[in-house]
Design a protein around this motif. Structure first.
Motif, PDB file in Angstrom:
ATOM      1  N   LEU A  63     -47.036  51.588  24.973  1.00 56.37           N
ATOM      2  CA  LEU A  63     -47.118  50.308  25.966  1.00 56.37           C
ATOM      3  C   LEU A  63     -46.423  49.309  25.306  1.00 56.37           C
ATOM      4  N   ASP A  64     -46.976  48.948  24.200  1.00 57.38           N
ATOM      5  CA  ASP A  64     -46.776  47.662  23.416  1.00 57.38           C
ATOM      6  C   ASP A  64     -45.433  47.655  23.064  1.00 57.38           C
ATOM      7  N   LEU A  65     -44.775  48.878  22.498  1.00 55.74           N
ATOM      8  CA  LEU A  65     -43.573  48.752  22.413  1.00 55.74           C
ATOM      9  C   LEU A  65     -42.500  48.456  23.577  1.00 55.74           C
ATOM     10  N   VAL A  66     -42.707  49.334  24.822  1.00 58.08           N
ATOM     11  CA  VAL A  66     -42.134  49.050  26.024  1.00 58.08           C
ATOM     12  C   VAL A  66     -42.281  47.570  26.417  1.00 58.08           C
ATOM     13  N   LYS A  67     -43.263  46.922  26.193  1.00 54.55           N
ATOM     14  CA  LYS A  67     -43.375  45.578  26.470  1.00 54.55           C
ATOM     15  C   LYS A  67     -42.500  44.551  25.597  1.00 54.55           C
ATOM     16  N   ARG A  68     -42.543  45.029  24.412  1.00 56.22           N
ATOM     17  CA  ARG A  68     -41.544  44.378  23.567  1.00 56.22           C
ATOM     18  C   ARG A  68     -40.248  44.450  23.850  1.00 56.22           C
ATOM     19  N   TYR A  69     -39.750  45.826  24.253  1.00 60.36           N
ATOM     20  CA  TYR A  69     -38.381  45.791  24.656  1.00 60.36           C
ATOM     21  C   TYR A  69     -38.201  44.993  25.887  1.00 60.36           C
ATOM     22  N   TYR A  70     -39.005  45.170  26.865  1.00 60.67           N
ATOM     23  CA  TYR A  70     -38.982  44.577  28.037  1.00 60.67           C
ATOM     24  C   TYR A  70     -38.893  43.133  28.030  1.00 60.67           C
ATOM     25  N   SER A  71     -39.568  42.514  26.965  1.00 62.05           N
ATOM     26  CA  SER A  71     -39.348  40.948  26.881  1.00 62.05           C
ATOM     27  C   SER A  71     -38.062  40.483  26.085  1.00 62.05           C
ATOM     28  N   GLU A  72     -37.328  41.441  25.652  1.00 60.57           N
ATOM     29  CA  GLU A  72     -36.176  41.176  25.160  1.00 60.57           C
ATOM     30  C   GLU A  72     -35.048  41.465  25.901  1.00 60.57           C
ATOM     31  N   ASP A  73     -35.170  42.375  27.005  1.00 65.95           N
ATOM     32  CA  ASP A  73     -34.084  43.017  27.704  1.00 65.95           C
ATOM     33  C   ASP A  73     -34.462  43.916  28.922  1.00 65.95           C
ATOM     34  N   SER A  74     -34.879  43.180  30.087  1.00 67.19           N
ATOM     35  CA  SER A  74     -35.597  43.882  31.330  1.00 67.19           C
ATOM     36  C   SER A  74     -34.414  44.594  32.209  1.00 67.19           C
ATOM     37  N   SER A  75     -33.281  44.550  31.702  1.00 66.45           N
ATOM     38  CA  SER A  75     -32.088  45.072  32.601  1.00 66.45           C
ATOM     39  C   SER A  75     -31.894  46.289  32.562  1.00 66.45           C
ATOM     40  N   ASN A  76     -32.483  47.263  31.502  1.00 68.19           N
ATOM     41  CA  ASN A  76     -32.244  48.568  31.172  1.00 68.19           C
ATOM     42  C   ASN A  76     -33.351  49.399  31.902  1.00 68.19           C
ATOM     43  N   PHE A  77     -32.627  50.255  32.893  1.00 70.57           N
ATOM     44  CA  PHE A  77     -33.378  50.942  33.964  1.00 70.57           C
ATOM     45  C   PHE A  77     -34.232  51.998  33.138  1.00 70.57           C
ATOM     46  N   LEU A  78     -33.771  52.581  32.002  1.00 72.58           N
ATOM     47  CA  LEU A  78     -34.427  53.540  31.052  1.00 72.58           C
ATOM     48  C   LEU A  78     -35.715  52.809  30.716  1.00 72.58           C
ATOM     49  N   ILE A  79     -35.876  51.557  30.419  1.00 73.42           N
ATOM     50  CA  ILE A  79     -37.084  51.216  29.875  1.00 73.42           C
ATOM     51  C   ILE A  79     -38.118  50.953  31.231  1.00 73.42           C
ATOM     52  N   HIS A  80     -37.514  50.751  32.304  1.00 77.21           N
ATOM     53  CA  HIS A  80     -38.551  50.881  33.521  1.00 77.21           C
ATOM     54  C   HIS A  80     -38.976  52.386  33.787  1.00 77.21           C
ATOM     55  N   LYS A  81     -38.158  53.303  33.704  1.00 75.53           N
ATOM     56  CA  LYS A  81     -38.600  54.553  33.739  1.00 75.53           C
ATOM     57  C   LYS A  81     -39.614  54.976  32.823  1.00 75.53           C
ATOM     58  N   LEU A  82     -39.594  54.586  31.349  1.00 77.93           N
ATOM     59  CA  LEU A  82     -40.618  54.700  30.235  1.00 77.93           C
ATOM     60  C   LEU A  82     -41.622  54.145  30.522  1.00 77.93           C
ATOM     61  N   LEU A  83     -41.753  52.938  31.187  1.00 76.32           N
ATOM     62  CA  LEU A  83     -42.617  52.093  31.343  1.00 76.32           C
ATOM     63  C   LEU A  83     -43.564  52.964  32.587  1.00 76.32           C
ATOM     64  N   GLY A  84     -43.059  53.302  33.426  1.00 73.58           N
ATOM     65  CA  GLY A  84     -43.608  54.182  34.545  1.00 73.58           C
ATOM     66  C   GLY A  84     -44.250  55.495  33.928  1.00 73.58           C
ATOM     67  N   LYS A  85     -43.733  56.250  33.019  1.00 70.29           N
ATOM     68  CA  LYS A  85     -44.055  57.340  32.060  1.00 70.29           C
ATOM     69  C   LYS A  85     -45.397  57.068  31.580  1.00 70.29           C
ATOM     70  N   VAL A  86     -45.122  55.983  30.658  1.00 71.66           N
ATOM     71  CA  VAL A  86     -46.360  55.432  30.013  1.00 71.66           C
ATOM     72  C   VAL A  86     -47.460  55.175  30.747  1.00 71.66           C
ATOM     73  N   LEU A  87     -47.499  54.535  31.752  1.00 70.84           N
ATOM     74  CA  LEU A  87     -48.354  53.810  32.370  1.00 70.84           C
ATOM     75  C   LEU A  87     -49.161  55.298  33.328  1.00 70.84           C
ATOM     76  N   TYR A  88     -48.446  55.908  33.751  1.00 68.54           N
ATOM     77  CA  TYR A  88     -48.820  57.350  34.453  1.00 68.54           C
ATOM     78  C   TYR A  88     -49.703  58.118  33.361  1.00 68.54           C
ATOM     79  N   ASN A  89     -49.291  58.091  32.227  1.00 72.30           N
ATOM     80  CA  ASN A  89     -49.843  58.999  31.170  1.00 72.30           C
ATOM     81  C   ASN A  89     -51.323  58.272  31.066  1.00 72.30           C
ATOM     82  N   MET A  90     -51.140  56.967  30.766  1.00 74.12           N
ATOM     83  CA  MET A  90     -52.445  56.362  30.260  1.00 74.12           C
ATOM     84  C   MET A  90     -53.512  56.665  31.536  1.00 74.12           C
ATOM     85  N   HIS A  91     -53.313  56.764  32.699  1.00 72.65           N
ATOM     86  CA  HIS A  91     -54.394  56.711  33.828  1.00 72.65           C
ATOM     87  C   HIS A  91     -54.445  58.200  34.338  1.00 72.65           C
ATOM     88  N   SER A  92     -53.891  59.249  33.382  1.00 75.21           N
ATOM     89  CA  SER A  92     -53.805  60.572  34.039  1.00 75.21           C
ATOM     90  C   SER A  92     -55.221  61.364  33.516  1.00 75.21           C
TER      91      SER A  92
END
Length: 92
Positions: A63-92
């Motif tokens: 999640l920290d890495l995704v946030k770092r990526y997102y702070s640099e470029d939030s336009s990549n849809f793949l990072i949104h998808k990965l964010l969703g996967k990480v958050l889902y896994n964190m709360h499963s």
């Protein structure tokens, strides 16, 4: 880098992926961490490393890495998808 003869980040990532594919997660993680230390805002390093850390269940670091990526470029849809996967896994 002193200890690593590889000359480019792409070569390092390729090597890490090969170790990962062979099941050598310790060596793969070492290379990913080296890449992150040397290229802390490289989009490829952040994205591929976040996938790796999510796969080995280190969700908070992923999640920290995704946030770092997102702070640099939030336009990549793949990072949104990965964010969703990480958050889902964190709360499963």
């Amino acid at each position: 880098m002193k200890d690593n003869p590889l000359s480019t980040v792409k070569e390092q990532l390729k090597e890490a992926l090969a170790y990962q594919g062979d099941g050598n997660m310790v060596e793969a993680e070492r290379i990913y961490r080296d890449c992150l230390g040397n290229y802390p805002y490289n989009a490829d390093v952040l994205h591929i490393s976040a996938i790796f850390f999510n796969q080995i269940k280190n969700y908070s670091y992923a999640l920290d890495l995704v946030k770092r990526y997102y702070s640099e470029d939030s336009s990549n849809f793949l990072i949104h998808k990965l964010l969703g996967k990480v958050l889902y896994n964190m709360h499963s």
